[in-house]
Enzyme design. Structure first.
Site, mmCIF file in Angstrom:
data_model
loop_
_atom_site.group_PDB
_atom_site.id
_atom_site.type_symbol
_atom_site.label_atom_id
_atom_site.label_comp_id
_atom_site.label_asym_id
_atom_site.label_seq_id
_atom_site.Cartn_x
_atom_site.Cartn_y
_atom_site.Cartn_z
ATOM 1 N N ASP A 10 -7.010 -4.514 2.772
ATOM 2 C CA ASP A 10 -6.072 -3.536 2.247
ATOM 3 C C ASP A 10 -5.493 -2.815 3.467
ATOM 4 O OD1 ASP A 10 -4.860 -1.666 0.371
ATOM 5 O OD2 ASP A 10 -6.399 -0.256 1.048
ATOM 6 N N ASP A 12 -3.395 0.643 3.491
ATOM 7 C CA ASP A 12 -3.451 2.101 3.450
ATOM 8 C C ASP A 12 -4.842 2.580 3.038
ATOM 9 O OD1 ASP A 12 -0.698 2.123 4.078
ATOM 10 O OD2 ASP A 12 -0.180 1.912 1.962
#
Length: 185
Positions: A10, A12
């Site tokens: 991922d 952020d």
């Protein structure tokens, strides 16, 4: 037989500090020691692939080109540190908040496994040797849905998942996870 191993990441809250709807490189800040963690993982022979939901595109806050420009600039920063991100997959859709063509209940938006499955196919990845790392329940579920081990970054009390399994590990940071893998090798 698939033999490549990957770390699906991922973006952020995992690689960079989560700032709502980040799309400008000047606003980008690494999570503490995240760049060091990426170097460790890369040096361990993992293919690094970013998989990120970007509902800011769906909401009209910025364009797909802005996401791609940020990723190009991030790659340049990382390459100076000897780290290669092999691919960035992003989902520009949102099932309810999207505008126009971006209002879609798609297969790529995590927790759906679409972005990971594309990466597994494109890079001939063995899911049993691979991980999905993220800071949200949707990241963990996307990994499980794609058949890879999932790593949750945070506190155990913060992840409420129904079918908790041995395929989920919990670490405080990407760096802690990278050190754990390094110590196993």
């Amino acid at each position: 037989m698939k033999t490549n191993k990957a770390i699906f990441l991922d973006r952020d809250g995992t690689i960079n500090i989560d700032k709502e709807y980040l799309y400008k490189i000047e606003d980008f800040e690494f999570e503490p020691k995240a760049d060091e963690a990426l170097k460790i993982l890369y040096d361990l022979g993992y293919i690094l692939i970013v998989v990120t939901n970007q509902s800011g595109v769906a909401r009209g806050y910025y364009k797909e080109n802005d996401v791609e420009t940020l990723h190009i600039n991030l790659s340049k920063l990382l390459e100076k540190k000897g780290i290669i991100i092999s691919k960035y997959y992003y989902c520009p859709h949102h099932p309810s908040k999207g505008i126009g063509k971006y209002k879609s209940d798609c297969a790529c938006r995590k927790p759906n496994p679409g972005m990971l499955l594309k990466g597994i196919e494109e890079f001939d990845i063995d899911p049993s040797l691979s991980y999905m790392v993220g800071d949200k329940k949707s990241d963990v579920e996307a990994g499980l849905n794609a058949g890879v081990k999932s790593v949750f970054l945070g506190k155990e009390k913060d992840i409420k998942i129904d079918n908790y399994s041995n395929n989920i590990s919990i670490f405080n940071s990407l760096y802690d996870f990278a050190i754990s893998l390094k110590n196993k090798s």
